[in-house]
Design an enzyme around this catalytic site. Structure first.
Site, PDB file in Angstrom:
ATOM      1  N   TYR A  64       0.849  -1.188   0.000  1.00 49.65           N
ATOM      2  CA  TYR A  64       0.000   0.000   0.000  1.00 49.65           C
ATOM      3  C   TYR A  64       0.885   1.239   0.000  1.00 49.65           C
ATOM      4  O   TYR A  64       2.085   1.184   0.253  1.00 49.65           O
ATOM      5  CB  TYR A  64      -0.901   0.039   1.242  1.00 49.65           C
ATOM      6  CG  TYR A  64      -0.224   0.693   2.432  1.00 49.65           C
ATOM      7  CD1 TYR A  64      -0.484   2.027   2.753  1.00 49.65           C
ATOM      8  CD2 TYR A  64       0.715   0.008   3.184  1.00 49.65           C
ATOM      9  CE1 TYR A  64       0.180   2.636   3.811  1.00 49.65           C
ATOM     10  CE2 TYR A  64       1.376   0.607   4.235  1.00 49.65           C
ATOM     11  CZ  TYR A  64       1.104   1.925   4.550  1.00 49.65           C
ATOM     12  OH  TYR A  64       1.763   2.537   5.576  1.00 49.65           O
ATOM     13  N   GLU A  67      -1.312   8.647  -0.579  1.00 49.04           N
ATOM     14  CA  GLU A  67      -0.930   9.823  -1.354  1.00 49.04           C
ATOM     15  C   GLU A  67      -1.806  11.001  -0.952  1.00 49.04           C
ATOM     16  O   GLU A  67      -2.969  10.823  -0.585  1.00 49.04           O
ATOM     17  CB  GLU A  67      -1.003   9.565  -2.860  1.00 49.04           C
ATOM     18  CG  GLU A  67      -2.381   9.348  -3.403  1.00 49.04           C
ATOM     19  CD  GLU A  67      -2.410   9.123  -4.914  1.00 49.04           C
ATOM     20  OE1 GLU A  67      -1.375   8.775  -5.505  1.00 49.04           O
ATOM     21  OE2 GLU A  67      -3.490   9.304  -5.500  1.00 49.04           O
ATOM     22  N   LYS A  79      -3.504  18.325 -11.597  1.00 47.79           N
ATOM     23  CA  LYS A  79      -3.615  17.743 -10.254  1.00 47.79           C
ATOM     24  C   LYS A  79      -2.303  17.052  -9.935  1.00 47.79           C
ATOM     25  O   LYS A  79      -1.763  16.319 -10.768  1.00 47.79           O
ATOM     26  CB  LYS A  79      -4.770  16.747 -10.166  1.00 47.79           C
ATOM     27  CG  LYS A  79      -4.903  16.133  -8.760  1.00 47.79           C
ATOM     28  CD  LYS A  79      -6.164  15.315  -8.595  1.00 47.79           C
ATOM     29  CE  LYS A  79      -5.991  13.918  -9.068  1.00 47.79           C
ATOM     30  NZ  LYS A  79      -7.162  13.055  -8.824  1.00 47.79           N
TER      31      LYS A  79
END
Length: 158
Positions: A64, A67, A79
């Site tokens: 995992y 962010e 973005k």
């Protein structure tokens, strides 16, 4: 050790429609389960400061990472996210940033604007003592994400 990787793809939808997907939390809903096991909102509503937890598929090298949205520029359709926990940070990266930029296709008719260009860029910085781990930085997962997202956009535009 600093590096960048990027890829650009044409999508047969107006840039405003592509931004509605790439510039929002909707992107995670479309690619979650396809590109990674799950994408969960830890906090936020899709604006700057939003944190997502990406649970990756087995064999991807990481289990995992979290962010954080560091830039959501609606006017320029840009973005940026940065890994703030797990994943790349666990193997010696100081920085792992992903940027999406949506631009009108300059080859389109100015009136019709029926397609756009989606560019993704990865910027990374690896501590010198972990330079060998720079190979973990690859554009391929972002290309896969773009393929899924762009296919979704084109299907929903009919």
């Amino acid at each position: 050790m600093f590096g960048t990787l990027s890829e650009e793809k044409e999508v047969k939808v107006p840039s405003s429609k592509a931004w509605e997907l790439y510039g929002t939390l909707e992107l995670g809903k479309v690619v979650g389960g396809k590109i990674c096991e799950a994408i969960d909102v830890v906090e936020g509503d899709g604006g700057v400061g939003t944190i997502l937890k990406l649970t990756l598929k087995p064999g991807s090298g990481f289990t995992y990472y979290n962010e954080k949205f560091t830039k959501v520029d609606k006017e320029n359709k840009i973005k940026e996210t940065e890994v703030v926990e797990g994943g790349f940070l666990d193997v010696g990266f100081n920085l792992y940033r992903i940027r999406f930029e949506i631009k009108d296709n300059p080859n389109d008719d100015v009136i019709a604007r029926s397609s756009c260009l989606v560019k993704t860029t990865i910027e990374y910085d690896v501590k010198d003592e972990f330079a060998a781990n720079a190979s973990f930085a690859t554009i391929e997962p972002m290309v896969a994400l773009m393929n899924v997202a762009n296919e979704h956009l084109e299907k929903s535009n009919n």
